[in-house]
Structures are given as structure tokens and as C-alpha cells.
Scaffold this active site. Sequence first.
Site, short mmCIF file in Angstrom:
data_model
loop_
_atom_site.label_atom_id
_atom_site.label_comp_id
_atom_site.label_asym_id
_atom_site.label_seq_id
_atom_site.Cartn_x
_atom_site.Cartn_y
_atom_site.Cartn_z
N ASP A 153 -48.75 -53.20 -35.57
CA ASP A 153 -47.78 -53.47 -34.52
C ASP A 153 -46.83 -54.59 -34.94
OD1 ASP A 153 -47.27 -52.93 -31.52
OD2 ASP A 153 -47.46 -55.13 -31.57
N GLU A 194 -45.09 -50.37 -37.91
CA GLU A 194 -44.25 -50.14 -36.74
C GLU A 194 -43.12 -51.16 -36.83
OE1 GLU A 194 -44.40 -52.27 -33.55
OE2 GLU A 194 -43.54 -50.86 -32.12
#
Lengths: 676, 676
Positions: free
Chosen positions: A397, A426
Site C-alpha cells: 500500500d 500500489e
Amino acid sequence: MSSVVKRPAVVVPSHAASAAASRVFVEHVSPGLTAGAYAVKRVLGDELRVEADLICDGHDVVTGRVLYRSPGASAWCEVRMQPLVNDRFVASFALDQLGVWEYSVEGCVDAFATWRRSFDRRRESATDEDLIANLRQGASVLAATANRAPDPDRTRLHAAAQVLDDAERRPREAAHTGADAALLQLASQYPAFEQAGRSARAFELVVEPRLAGFSAWYEFFPRSTGSAGEHGTFRTSFARLQYAADMGFDIVYLPPIHPIGRSFRKGRNNAPAAEAGDPGSPWAIGAAEGGHMSVHPELGTLDDFRAFVARARELGVSVALDIALQASPDHPYVREHPEWFAKRPDGSIQYAENPPKKYQDIYPFDFECATAPELWQELTSVFLFWAEQGVTVFRVDNPHTKSLPFWAYCIHELKQRHPDAILLAEAFTRPKLMYALAKLGFSQSYTYFTWRNTKHELTTYLTELTKTDVAEFFRPNFWPNTPDILPEHLQYGGRAAFMARLVLAATLSSNYGIYGPAFELMEHVARAGAEEYLDNEKYEIKHWDVARPDSLRPLITQLNRIRRENPCLHENRSLEFHPTDNDALICYSKHRGSNIVITVVNLDPHHRQSGWLELDRTKLGIPAGTSYQVHDQLSQARYLWGDSRNYVELDPAGMPAHVFVVRYRVRSEADFDYFA
Amino acid sequence: MSSVVKRPAVVVPSHAASAAASRVFVEHVSPGLTAGAYAVKRVLGDELRVEADLICDGHDVVTGRVLYRSPGASAWCEVRMQPLVNDRFVASFALDQLGVWEYSVEGCVDAFATWRRSFDRRRESATDEDLIANLRQGASVLAATANRAPDPDRTRLHAAAQVLDDAERRPREAAHTGADAALLQLASQYPAFEQAGRSARAFELVVEPRLAGFSAWYEFFPRSTGSAGEHGTFRTSFARLQYAADMGFDIVYLPPIHPIGRSFRKGRNNAPAAEAGDPGSPWAIGAAEGGHMSVHPELGTLDDFRAFVARARELGVSVALDIALQASPDHPYVREHPEWFAKRPDGSIQYAENPPKKYQDIYPFDFECATAPELWQELTSVFLFWAEQGVTVFRVDNPHTKSLPFWAYCIHELKQRHPDAILLAEAFTRPKLMYALAKLGFSQSYTYFTWRNTKHELTTYLTELTKTDVAEFFRPNFWPNTPDILPEHLQYGGRAAFMARLVLAATLSSNYGIYGPAFELMEHVARAGAEEYLDNEKYEIKHWDVARPDSLRPLITQLNRIRRENPCLHENRSLEFHPTDNDALICYSKHRGSNIVITVVNLDPHHRQSGWLELDRTKLGIPAGTSYQVHDQLSQARYLWGDSRNYVELDPAGMPAHVFVVRYRVRSEADFDYFA
């Protein structure tokens, strides 16, 4: 402004300005780095094709070799290079081991081959005296060559050298030996590589699992798999796992599974304060029950999670975990290691901010704190912990808000122990930052695909991703939606938009993923004015009716089958776009060996579009002068196409795409079997 | 074939995998090397514009600097970089000294600017408590900044830091100071460059005289300047020198001026044996009278040569010597240093060969002989000797048949002592070998221009030379003819072909040259089936009637004047091609500041050709929405052109080219003065 400054020593380019330098210059090694220090990427089972310019003065015969070393090996292997054109050479070797390989290129003069070529040229016209002198010169070159060879070749080469040297007494025998093809082949194994020119550096190559290059991801929230009104668990997720496996996905990816913080917990629709019973966002990691190495109690136990991973393995599916390196105020790290967080002047920990917005439920780590080495080690151990539980695929993330050197360290440590680890970044951020993360070792990355809709946008972006150096280190993973992003075209384009985006993602990129069941159930209601889901699953438990008859599940299943059956869809390098005379129609192909897939998509979700494709046979990989059959894998329709211009018509009310497999034979029309 | 080999240690790319590594990555430095180690080239008075990507995680403000060092300096200077777009930064500095410069790039976070941006964003909405906390954070960033500054800035920054830190007691004063533009500017001078990321290496840049970048060469044989039947001398060459200077040439280049060998001397038309009185080829260097540091007695004495050089200097012309590193069998080196030559098995020296051809009048040096260091030093001293006689421009014969490391050594040694030296490589060889010679230090190079005739050929080749990395290290010099080459189009194209090729050479390339008087007198008779002159001046004395009324001398004079008057013709970087609807018409432009030249050439020497040009104003450098005047510098005709499409018609019977200077003003039609 200009001032005099001190600065550390730098590496100054060293010219080969001495008599000890090689006559052969090695340049333009491909694949090679044009900027920065990074490893190029391949997957297990690939061949690495290395090319280089080997440049020498004059007209001597030059030869080259690639030296390479597999992970952990101390000795170098060699493979000899073959000449192409214009001083360019090539060699290939098989990549049969995971990890970091090294390779470099050397070039030198092949003195015996050089002599042999001049001997061949003068044999016809030379006087006997000249020929004898020439053969004796060959003898001295061959003797030097022999001294580089081990026995028995050494002895054989010395014997031949003596025959050449004896040209005055036995000219015919010497000339015969000098012209011997087998002798040339033998001698050419031992050119003077000790005088070779070398590539300026050794290059690195990281070999990753095949799954790093070809994968279909399915993201779902385990907590949304329970019966109505209940919090789902790993156990209740078994059915969703089976469902994803049945659709043909390779990877099931779960949002963070750790205990969720209670302080400043966000409510439904990201409300600043949670109501009683709101489950909170899984990205607010850490509570009294534990942190990044613990499991959220409401999802089950660590054993339950292990059972989930084991079940996935039985189904041939890998489990990917989402690693978000941040802490809720309740995370044990906050109490045990306050030094890992930045402080405000009053001594309290600095929460995340994007002024004027405040995220008081999230504490970012300070990657440059005084005890950074300990922090980096601890965060790396999070990956190692889950790898030990059988998870080797990670979705990371927001990696772009963490220190880049941290990622270099973390991925190096992880891959040392788990060379099969795959990390998906990401990183919807600035393009060069996305590429920097890939250079530092991320196996795959999110992309701008989500916002590339027109033919021009898709063509330009895919050309950058597949036809430039980017293809050497950056593996795109195409996501039509994520829990964070419901793009505009899915909000307003209806079923056809979902279908078109799915086909594009699955066929343009060898790696793709969807956030489901929101995707297949065509969830499209957004928070007003935003590209975000209304009633976002990040902040509440959803109950999805995956059995709904209008689900896109059959199309997804079909596409994943097509992907598996066609090796050309397992990579992106062969991607070629073909012109169409209608901008609403995009046409592209991939090929690998005789396997060819042509995809045509109607980008307009509202109207039937038709037009002519101009197919370039060279780019398709189809020999000239043949007709060929195209077989639509979605509709099962077949057409015999005969020249470069072919007509297509796609109605978004039915199916907005063709995915054609091409069949051709060079020899005979009878080879086309229209009923196969 | 694959086997295990030992090999020397190599430089392995080092990842920034530690907490000590910088958060900022420096990549894609431009100009920078994409392959191999070489210096980029500029001329005295240029600015070097350096760009680089400075990539950092997150959203901090990044700053950068270029560090550079002039030749011989020990300290580095710095110039701060300015942001462009997408993480790209730029800085420039002036090149005011000949020799090898170094430069590198550093990037780091500007902590105070980062704080200031977040302060600006929150000022409107923050609570008093938040604002005070934020100002006190700014104080700590500013104090760290102050510690990097020398006094008096250090004291000023510390004082400001104290004001910020005192925000609780005097909030208004602290907020005012925090928002102060002058404080931001002062603090931004001292970011934490000790934590900077650095370019992987320091880059080299060689600054050469302006003449290296912009020059018109005139080659002639001094021995052909005598009265009929006599051997010309340096003294009889004064008139030819004057003649070349009057035409506007910058450099007069003489074939080798050394004693000519007698053994195996070639006769007229390269006959294997000379007749009595044949003067021999000047490239068969060396006789009893001396070698590479002697003057051919029939041309005069060394003093005569010095007088010739002095006269040239008075005329503003540089003298270039042809250095051919090879020996005739009579060269003193053959007797004094037989070890510098390769031997045949019978102990005799190996003459040059290209089997089955033999060149018994030429002995090549063996650049890899056992005493190579002495040989290299001696051959380098040839250049040094002539440099001491006032010659700093050299045309090097066949450099591609000499060891590449020798050239690296030789040019380094020469330029250490004579940074104003200019070397032109006569290397009509494989493209990568030509480029390798340029990378090793040759200032200019012969090119394939001589064989590029069609619009497509010229466009493709010039694009490679001016729009790729090649432009950074390779300076083309365009020769329509040489004593070795009478290309086919000059044999059959008549006067118009000579004129067109002259215009092309002089306007496409900032460096060009002709071999005269053969060129201006349109000598075009070739040896049957070859691209060589019949009765070649290399083997005999010619008597040229330079006063012939059909001579191209006026056109040459005109072109050299146009070149001098238009600064855009002094470089090649701005070259742009513009489409025409007739393949016989080529159109291109160069611009520099407001100086713009558009050239149109009829490539067909036999027929009148007409067509429409499509001029791209952006490429021309003309603002949109203006009309502009084009003024043909050859015919003095002027046209007012108003839009992108304009008509031209060129008759080879008259003048096959336009060389237009463009005049435009943005403001007013009255600015066009058609009678100027």
C-alpha cells in the site's frame, strides 16, 4: 548563484589510454541500464538474449562472449556470441533459477580466424613463396592459440601448427591443414580473451517466478463473506476463494487482515467518527490485540488464516496480503517504539496530514528517525513473518510515501530468503517515482490504465510500457477498479463499459486484477463528484449476491481461460497496435511462436461501431501470401481473412469485443479446419 | 558451448540499500553517456545545459545542483537547478576555457521549503494551537538549516528560528516571519546537500575551439602550384593560399608534406612502378631525407613551411596537416626501429595488404608490438612537433586502421599540451567504428554524406547525426569530393550537381570542405568503373587554371559569406526538415535566436523541379500569425510568405538552390523593409 564547494570523490570515466588496453570496445549492451543502477527482470524459464556492439579498429575478425553467473554461484559461465550486422553480436542463455543473476560482455580479436580469412583470399593468386610465408605466419598464430587451450586440444593445435610451420618441406600438406574447417572450429574456441575489452560493468538480472509475469488477481474483503448481519471470517471466505478459483484467478488478494485501531476510527463513508458497530478501515492497522504480525480476531485465528492459505494452494491459487506500513494510534509499536514516529513540538506523535486534511487515525513511520536501522529491520520482518506462513505475494500500500532506500533494503532482505516473493506496488503517483520503485525491486506495479480510455491514450501508454526500456524493469498490472477508485467510465458506461475494460485489462497486460464482487456485479454508484464508491466497503461490511444472473462471472471465466490457453498473452513484449478507420475501435495483437491473438474492442459503450482494420502481417507474425482463419474465443465465430483490410462491427448491447485466435498454415488451404 | 571460466572482478551495481542512502535518486542526466565512457563535446563560449531527474518518495520539495570543475581546477563550482516538469530539473553554466571539464548532479530534500508549503496550506484553516505547533516545527527545521550556513546568514537564520520557536508568546510575529518570502529565499540556499543523492558518475565534457564546431576546409596539393612543368613549393603556394582565403575558407589543408619514399614508388594512375620523374604519392612517407617530422625537399625547407603558416595566420586562415601514420620502406624508422613493424617469417617487414592486393610501398606500424609504449610516444610526438610549428589542426589519414587505445593515448597527450588542437578523422568505415573514434576524442569526422543523395537518404542520415546522442560527441564534416573519391553524381550530374552538393554540404553541416581546385573547376572524369579521378593528383603534378571563367569560385565565396553572416549555420542542433510535395526538392532550416535560414535544393541536376513546401513555424522558430519575408542570399530575390504552404521552382540550368534568410517582426507590417 555560484560558489566553490567541496565534494566527495567521484568515479571519473577512464579512457583506455594505454598500450595495455584492449583493441575491442564493448558498447550498447542490451538489455542494459540507460540510467541508474537496477536489475532487468525476467521470469523463470525465460532465455536472456544479450546483444552488444564489439568495435575494433581495422578488419580483424572479432569474437565475443557473455559471462554470466547464477544466484549464489561463484564461478562465471560463458556463452559465445554470434555476429549479427554492423559490429553487433548476440548470445542467449537459459534462466533456470530464481534470484539475482549477473552478466557482462567481452570481445577480442580472433587471431586465427583473421589469419584464415586472409589465407583464403590469397590462396588463388599467391606465389609459392608468398604462400609458404603466409602458412608459417599461420603457424605462429596457431601456436599462440594452442597455448591457451587445455589438453587434448592443446596437443592437437600444436601438431597442426607444426604442419603449417613445415610448409617449405611439405607445402601441400600445410595448405590442406591451413584450410581445414575442423581446425578453424577448434582454434576458434580459444581466442585471446585475456586481451578482451569488457563492458563497463556487470549487469544485474532478477529472475522471478512465472507468476510475476503472468497473473490474474481477485481482491475481496473476507469480512464481507459472512451471512447477512454477520462479520465474515477466513472460514466463511472458503466459498469466495472457491468462487475466485472457479473463475480462473491465480491470486486472491486480501486487504489488511490485522487488528483494526479504535482511536479516531472512521465511520461509514469515511465519516470522521465511527458509530457503534462500525468495523473501521482495515488500513488503520494495530490495536491492543496486536499489529502487523497479528490477525484481526473477528476474522479468526492465525491457524484459520493458515488453513485459508492451504485451501488456496489446493485450488492452485496464491494468497496475496496487503502490507500497509502505517500504524493506528492503538498499534503496539506506538507504545513500545514511540521513537519510530515523528513528534509534534508538544511531544505527541504526528498523525498523517494532507493540509488542510487530517488523518488522526493514521500514524506514519518516520523512515529517517534516529533508530531507522531497527525500524527498517522490524518492518522487513513483517514480510518475512507472512512469508513463513506461506504467503509470498504481497500488494504494498502506498509504497511511494516511504523512503526509497528502505524499499531497496527491504526487498533485498526478503528476496535473499524468499527469492519466490512477488511484490505489487500500489503506486498511482508521478511516473518517474513509479518507475523508481520498479527499479528498486517491485515485481509489478499499478498503472495509469485506470484513466486511459481513448484509443490514443491506450496506444501511447502501452507503447511506453512495452516498447521502451521501461519493459525491462516495470511489469504493469492493469486494474479497471479498486476499492479506492470507481472511474468515471464505469459510473456511466453501463454493462458494456465493464466488459470492455475487462477485455482490455486481460489482453493488453499479462498481469491484471479486479476488485470484486463489486466489479462483476457492476457496482457503479459513486459518492457525488468523486471517483469513489458510495457506501465504500473499506468502512463497512457488504453482502454481495454473487449468484446474480447478470453477473459478469461467465465472461471473466472465459477471459481467464483464453489467457491461460494462449501463451502470447503471458507477456507484453510482442504487443502491436493495428490501425482502424474508426477511433472508437482499438485493435491490437500479441504473438509468440505460432500462437497469435488479435483483440478488437469497441471503446464506445453506447453505440454500435464498425470499421476496417489494417492488419500488418509482419507485426502479426503471419507469413505473406497466406489467408488465415480468425476464431473469436468469445462468440466462437470464425472468419477467413485474406488481406490486410478486414471489416468488424461490434455492438455494445451484446459483446463489445472480439478476441480472435489466428490459425494459419503456409502450405495448403486444406489445413484450415472450420469445424475443429 | 558453455564452460566455467575465471574472470576479473567487475563493478556490480550497488543498490542504495541502507539507512545512510539518500532519499533522492538522480537519473537520466543529460547530456550523459548512454554507452561507453566518453566526453560530450562543446565549443568555447557555449553554455552547457544540464538536465536530470531528481526522484524522491512522497511530496517533499526537492532541489538540486550541478557541480562542475573547469580544466585543471581542483575545486568544484555549483549552480542550483530549477524544476521543469515531472521531476526534471535544469541548470546551465558557461564554458569559458578549453579542455576537459567535469560535471555531476546532486539532489536533496529542501526541508524548509517543504515545511513552508505545508504552513501555507494550513494557515487559513488551522486552530491557534495547531498553528503554534506548526511554527515551532518550522523553527526546528530552520535551526538545522542555519547550522549549514556561514555567517552572516547563519546568525540571521538562527534569529528567525527563535522567532518561530517563540510562537506561543508572540504568535503574530512568528506567523509573519514564517510567511516571509526573503526568509524562504535565504534558507533555500542551504538545503542538506550532505544527504544528497548523486549521479552515478561524474561526466566529462571537452571544450574545443570554435573552429572545431564551425569551419570551411580547402584542400590542395602545394606541389601543383608551380609554373607549368615545375614542382610547386610552399613559396609558390602563397597565391593559392590567398585564393582560398579570398573564397572565405577558414582552414587550408595540405596532403602530407614529408619526404616521399622511392622504393616501390607508384607511378601515374597508381601504376605499380613509377617512371622517371614521377613524383610519387605524398602518403608514402619517409626517405633518406627524413620522416614524419621532416619536409619534402622539393616543397622547400621547414622555414619555408613556417613562413607559409605565418602568411596563413595573417589571412585569418589555419593550416591543417595530414598525418598518415605509416612508413615507406625508405623511412628512417625502418632502419632505426624495425621492432615497430610486423615481420614476415623470413624476417622482412610486412608490407600493407588487402589480399590479393599488395602495397609494397607502405609499411604499417604494429601498434601492439613489444615496444608499443615507445612507438606510441614517438607517433604522438609527430603531432606535438607540428603543433610547435604553429599547426594545431590535423586531418588524420585512415585512423580506423590504427589501434583505438593508441588514439585515446595520443589525443590525451596532445590535448594536455595543446587544448586548442583539432583533429579530423578520415574514417569512411563502419558506422560504429567512426563513432568510436569520435568518442575517443577526434573533434570532427568524415561522413557518409558523400554517398547520400536522395531526400530520404539525406533526411535519415542527418536526423541520426543531429537528433540523437550522436550529436553529443560526433561532429560531421561534409566533403562532396576528396582526392580519393569522385562520386558518381559528380561524374554525370554536370555543373548543377556540383552546385547542389556544395550548397548541401555548406548549409547542412557547420563543418564542410572541398578538395580543390578539382572541385571548383568541376573535374569529373573518372577511371572507368570507379569513383576515382582519372590522372589522380595523388600520383602526379597538376596545373590548374583557377582563373577559368566557369569556375564555381563565386558561388563558393557567396556560400562562405552566407555561412559567416548567419549564426544559425554555425551549428547543427537546430536542423529541421520540412516536407515538400516533390521528392526532388529537399527543404530544411536552421535557427538560432532570431536568425533563421531556410534552404531548398533541387536534387535533380537535369530537370526544372517545382513544388510546395510545408513549413512548420514551430520548427522554424517563427511566431504564429505573422507573415514573414524570405530573402534568397544567392539570387537576392525576396518573397513575402504568409502561411505554411509556399511554392518554389528551381532550374538546374541556372541555380539549383535557394538559401533564404527569414525576416519577421511580430508587431507591425511596417517592420518589413523590402528595400533593405
